[in-house]
Structure formats: structure tokens, C-alpha cells
Design a protein around this motif. Structure first.
Motif, mmCIF file in Angstrom:
data_model
loop_
_atom_site.group_PDB
_atom_site.id
_atom_site.type_symbol
_atom_site.label_atom_id
_atom_site.label_comp_id
_atom_site.label_asym_id
_atom_site.label_seq_id
_atom_site.Cartn_x
_atom_site.Cartn_y
_atom_site.Cartn_z
ATOM 1 N N ASN A 66 7.899 -2.878 27.349
ATOM 2 C CA ASN A 66 8.034 -1.577 28.020
ATOM 3 C C ASN A 66 8.929 -0.624 27.250
ATOM 4 N N THR A 67 10.083 -1.111 26.821
ATOM 5 C CA THR A 67 11.033 -0.232 26.145
ATOM 6 C C THR A 67 10.493 0.243 24.803
ATOM 7 N N SER A 68 9.935 -0.662 24.015
ATOM 8 C CA SER A 68 9.403 -0.271 22.697
ATOM 9 C C SER A 68 8.279 0.747 22.868
ATOM 10 N N TYR A 69 7.397 0.450 23.818
ATOM 11 C CA TYR A 69 6.259 1.339 24.034
ATOM 12 C C TYR A 69 6.740 2.722 24.500
ATOM 13 N N ALA A 108 10.959 -0.539 18.034
ATOM 14 C CA ALA A 108 11.105 -2.004 18.105
ATOM 15 C C ALA A 108 12.577 -2.386 18.293
ATOM 16 N N LEU A 109 13.468 -1.661 17.614
ATOM 17 C CA LEU A 109 14.902 -1.958 17.749
ATOM 18 C C LEU A 109 15.389 -1.654 19.166
ATOM 19 N N ARG A 110 14.839 -0.579 19.725
ATOM 20 C CA ARG A 110 15.185 -0.267 21.130
ATOM 21 C C ARG A 110 14.692 -1.389 22.038
ATOM 22 N N GLY A 111 13.537 -1.959 21.718
ATOM 23 C CA GLY A 111 12.978 -3.062 22.497
ATOM 24 C C GLY A 111 13.884 -4.284 22.439
ATOM 25 N N ALA A 145 4.698 -4.368 17.737
ATOM 26 C CA ALA A 145 3.314 -4.204 18.203
ATOM 27 C C ALA A 145 3.239 -3.112 19.268
ATOM 28 N N PHE A 146 4.171 -3.139 20.225
ATOM 29 C CA PHE A 146 4.086 -2.159 21.321
ATOM 30 C C PHE A 146 4.636 -0.787 20.938
ATOM 31 N N ALA A 147 5.562 -0.744 20.000
ATOM 32 C CA ALA A 147 6.011 0.564 19.503
ATOM 33 C C ALA A 147 4.856 1.233 18.749
ATOM 34 N N SER A 148 4.080 0.435 18.003
ATOM 35 C CA SER A 148 2.902 0.981 17.307
ATOM 36 C C SER A 148 1.886 1.494 18.318
ATOM 37 N N LEU A 149 1.706 0.714 19.387
ATOM 38 C CA LEU A 149 0.772 1.150 20.430
ATOM 39 C C LEU A 149 1.254 2.475 21.047
#
Lengths: 244, 296
Positions: A66-69, A108-111, A145-149
Motif C-alpha cells: 500500500n505505501t509503495s503504491y 520502495a524505500l517508503r514501503g 513491484a508496487f511502486a512501479s505499478l
């Protein structure tokens, strides 16, 4: 230097909004832990482990996702469509590859940060899980993966309202189905196949195995990495085409 | 050898070349087979009413939008989103206040400097000098969201010139600003021209185009109507305009000499004689006023 500039901007904003980011990263996971872990599942065991120990790796995976996205998708969509600050990157002599890499890495780092908040909260409540290097690596790749999304969604979706819809149809189902709150083993066969195809299943399953002292499963890392690479490349392609 | 030197001379003269560009949105033509050249070191204005295609042209020239066909060359190089050497060559001030709201004034400049790979020590000096030059030094620690419209525009302007580009693109740089801030921006642009910058901007303000531009391009419905030096364009239409109402509609008549306009006005009631401006050129060529889309 230019790639560093993208990260530096994210760092400045992170520092400035530290308490807001930290408290919002804690809120939902904390509620899940209280409601499902200590409330509903106090005396429950799943796959031989207390439910709260089963639940926490799932919540870490969920929170990282959730956070990365959101860190990338929501802000980038606003920067592109409303305050138009994304233009600054498109007109600067920085390659598209560096823009995408910087934003995705920051997300990603935030995630990972959000994941560590959950670990800290769990420790406060005396729930100890095993944190190892592969555990952090899996969290990181899940974040990538989710930051890219998030990056891809922010460039494809052309209104803020549609961004919420994208989350409802893509992120929300994963939140509940991908082995975060319960084991997907009990699901009907055809749903199970779909669930095992989704990236978050591999994040929660991998993190859970490692958190409870199990062996690192390479499959989880490979599946997440494949998702990351494909979405990352799609994001670069989209960034060439996008109208700021 | 001779051909080469002629080519070089032409290249030096034309900082920007726009050749037969077209752009449509949902099958509606926004820019229609547009071609023009901009000389090095000049202030060039794209003038036209709302919907004339100025901003679309601007966005194509700055690689923010890709044209459907045609080419744009900046300093002899074809514009492309991934072409760093061209992007180093220009600065952009967009119509929106595109400033990161959660960043301080100096941080916004620092980020720009980093994106342009400016050495840390030089960056620090440049930020100091630009903040002094624009009178924003006292506000350097303010978040950009707390600045006034004029200050935001100034910040965008100094950000755009921080990496010392050869060309400065501005999209409606004074839109929504009060008269004092507008004049401040004009003064800054004139100062930049003296330093040798080629300035390209879009506007729908007549006064702005007349006061600042060495050359203008009049646009209407995505097409080029006329290009030239403002004074020459006005002279061709006639230096004097007589406004009069006919059948409840404002009509304009143009005259070369003041006496001619007086003679004409004598025969009519409710007339206004004034010096012609670029809006009159536009009216003469399109039958449309710059201020609105209604035909006169």
C-alpha cells in the motif's frame, strides 16, 4: 547526480511530512492487528502458529504494498495532472530511465519504512518475528513491484477519481485475498490458482515463512522480481508517451 | 565550403525552426500545418485568442507534447523528449504555477540545479545571485505554497534561467498577475534579452506583445495568420483606427494618416479615433477580437 535529484526531492518531502506519513502508515495496519489479531484471533492458531504471528507478516506485506503504491501513484498523478510539477522532470536533461528509477526506488524505500513501523509496533506488543536479510530483501522487491505499478497507474490514469477506481479494482482485492489475513490453501482450486498468480501472495507467503523461521523460497523472490521488471519497463515506455 | 558557411549563417540566425507541424486532439485540429522561424537573441511572441493553438505549439516546442507530423529544430537539433543536449539549451516557464508546494524557495532552485547537473559550489552561488536578482532572497525559506502569484512567477522565471539556457520559453507568463508584478516580469525579460537570450512566449495581452516583442506570430484556429515586427504589421493595417457602431455592432475602419481618419469620422456619429494596435491587425485579418472568440 540527476537520479540523486529525484531521490533528494522525495527525501525533502518525506522529512517535511514525517509525522503525517508515519501516523498514516501506522493507522490501518494497527487497526488490522487490534481487530483481527488481538480481538478476533486472540485464541486462534493457523497452520500451527498463533494467529497474531501468522497475521503480522501478512500485514507487513500489505503495508509495504500500500505505501509503495500510494507514495508514487497518488503524488505522481497529482503532480502530472493538477500542480503540473512533473513537467519539471520532462523538460530537464534527465533520462526517462532515471526519472522512473528514482521515483520507484523512493516509493520502495517508503514501503520498507512502513514495514519497519509494523515490526516496531508488533515488538511493542511483545509479538516477535524473525527479521533476516532475505526478509528485508523480499520487502524491498515487493516495494519495487508496487511502486512501479503506482508509477504506471499515475501515467495511464487521467483523473484522480479514476485513480481511486484503479486502487479499488487492483489493490483492494489483493489486500484481502493474497494470504494476508488467512491462508489461501483453504480457497477453492480455481480461486487459489488466481491468488497464486498475484504478487502480494508471494510477498506475504515469503515473509511469513521467513518470519516463522522457515527456509527462504526463491520462487517468491523470482515472481515478485518478474512483476517488478515487467511493470518497470511498461512505466518507462509510458513515460515516453505521456502528456504532462 | 560556401554552402557550409551559408548554412552556418542561417543556423546562427534561426535559433528555432518549426516546420509544417500538425497536432489534433480527438480529431479536432489544434495546430494546422504551422511553420515559422525564430531569430537568435530576439523576443518572439505567439499571439492569439484562447484556443488559437498557442499553448499546444509551446508544448510541442518544449517536448512536453509530440506533434502528429512535422519537425521542430532547436539550434539545428530535432526536438525529442529524450534528447538531453536540447533540453540543456532551454528553460521553460509554464502557464501553471508548477512549483512543489511542500518545498522551500531555495530547495526548488537546488532541485533544478541538481537536475541540470550543476556543481554544488556553483549551484550555491547561482541560487544566491538569482534570489538577489529577483528580490526573493528574503523569502528563500518560505514554502512555495505560501508565495504570492507574482513571487511564484518570478521563482519559476529564475528557475528557468538557472542553468543558463540559450532559449527561454514562457507560456502566458503574466496571466493572472497584478499590473506591478506584470511590469516586474517584463523588466526581467528585457534584462534577459540584453544578456543574449532568445525569449519565446505566448500571450493574449496586446500591450505585452507590443511592448516586448521584436517579432510576433499571430495565430487563429491553429493556423499562422501573420508573422512580423509589431510596428510593421500595424503600419500595414493603418496607424489609425476609427471605431463606430453600425446596426448595433462595433465596426473598425483603418487609415494610414490621421487626417484620413478624421475625414471619415466627420461623416458619422458616435465614433472613436485611436492609434491602431495588434488587436486591430488581428481584427483586420480574421474578423475576430483577441479578447474573445466572438466574431465582430
Amino acid at each position: 547526480m540527476r537520479f540523486k535529484a529525484v531521490l533528494w526531492e522525495e527525501w525533502i518531502v518525506f522529512k517535511r511530512k514525517f509525522w503525517k506519513i508515519t501516523s498514516s502508515a501506522m493507522m490501518s495496519p494497527l487497526l488490522y492487528m487490534i481487530a483481527f489479531g488481538w480481538g478476533m484471533g486472540k485464541d486462534m492458531t493457523v497452520e500451527g502458529t498463533p494467529y497474531i504471528v501468522f497475521l503480522i507478516p501478512g500485514i507487513i506485506a500489505l503495508s509495504t504494498m500500500n505505501t509503495s503504491y500510494s507514495a508514487v501513484a497518488v503524488l505522481l498523478n497529482i503532480h502530472r495532472l493538477y500542480d503540473k510539477t512533473f513537467e519539471q522532470y520532462l523538460i530537464a536533461p534527465i533520462s526517462i530511465y532515471q526519472i522512473v528509477s528514482g521515483k520507484v526506488l523512493a516509493g520502495a524505500l517508503r514501503g520498507i519504512y512502513a514495514g519497519f513501523i509494523i515490526i516496531a509496533v508488533a515488538r511493542l506488543f511483545a509479538v516477535n518475528i524473525i527479521i533476516s536479510l532475505p526478509f528485508i530483501l523480499l520487502m524491498f522487491v515487493n516495494g519495487l513491484a508496487f511502486a512501479s505499478l503506482g508509477f504506471y497507474a499515475a501515467l495511464v490514469v487521467n483523473s484522480h477519481a479514476d485513480m481511486n477506481r484503479f486502487s479499488t479494482y487492483v489493490i483492494m482485492p489483493m489486500t484481502f485475498l493474497c494470504g494476508t489475513f488467512f491462508s489461501p490453501e483453504k480457497m477453492p482450486q480455481f480461486i487459489k490458482k488466481i491468488i497464486y498468480f498475484l504478487p502480494l501472495t508471494h510477498a506475504s507467503q515469503g515473509l511469513r515463512t521467513l518470519a516463522t523461521g522457515g527456509n527462504f523460497k526463491m520462487t517468491n523472490l523470482i515472481v515478485l522480481s518478474i512483476y517488478f521488471i515487467i511493470i518497470f519497463l511498461l512505466s518507462i515506455r509510458q513515460c515516453y508517451k505521456v502528456t504532462a | 565550403m560556401i554552402i557550409r558557411s551559408i548554412y552556418t549563417m542561417t543556423k546562427e540566425k534561426n535559433m528555432i525552426e518549426v516546420l509544417n507541424i500538425n497536432k489534433s486532439f480527438n480529431e479536432k485540429k489544434a495546430v494546422d500545418n504551422l511553420s515559422f522561424r525564430i531569430e537568435q537573441g530576439s523576443i518572439f511572441g505567439l499571439l492569439g485568442p484562447n484556443g488559437a493553438g498557442k499553448t499546444t505549439t509551446f508544448r510541442m516546442m518544449t517536448a512536453l507534447l509530440k506533434q502528429d507530423s512535422g519537425n521542430i529544430f532547436i539550434d539545428g537539433k530535432k526536438i525529442d523528449r529524450d534528447e538531453d543536449s536540447i533540453k540543456k539549451n532551454f528553460g521553460v516557464v509554464s502557464q501553471h504555477f508548477s512549483l512543489q508546494s511542500e518545498m522551500k524557495v531555495w530547495e526548488i532552485l537546488e532541485l533544478h540545479g541538481m537536475l541540470h547537473n550543476i556543481n554544488k559550489k556553483i549551484r550555491k552561488n547561482k541560487i544566491y545571485n538569482l534570489l538577489k536578482f529577483s528580490d526573493l532572497y528574503a523569502d528563500r525559506d518560505k514554502l512555495s505554497k505560501n508565495l504570492s502569484g507574482g513571487m511564484k512567477r518570478k521563482l519559476m522565471l529564475i528557475r528557468a534561467i538557472m542553468h543558463e539556457p540559450n532559449i527561454l520559453f514562457l507560456d502566458e507568463p503574466t496571466a493572472g498577475l497584478d499590473p506591478i508584478s506584470r511590469r516586474d516580469i517584463w523588466a526581467l525579460l528585457k534584462e534577459l534579452k540584453k544578456k543574449g537570450l532568445t525569449v519565446v512566449f505566448t500571450t493574449h495581452y496586446i500591450e505585452e506583445a507590443e511592448k516586448l516583442c521584436d517579432e510576433i506570430l499571430l495565430m487563429h484556429k491553429g493556423k499562422k495568420i501573420k508573422k512580423g515586427i509589431p510596428k510593421d504589421l500595424i503600419k500595414k493595417v493603418g496607424n489609425y483606427t476609427v471605431e463606430t457602431y453600425e446596426k448595433g455592432k462595433l465596426q473598425c475602419y483603418f487609415f494610414k494618416a490621421h487626417k484620413e481618419s478624421l475625414d471619415f469620422a466627420e461623416k458619422r456619429q458616435e465614433v472613436n479615433i485611436r492609434k491602431s494596435n495588434l488587436e486591430d491587425v488581428f481584427i483586420k485579418l480574421t474578423d475576430v477580437r483577441l479578447g474573445d472568440k466572438n466574431e465582430i
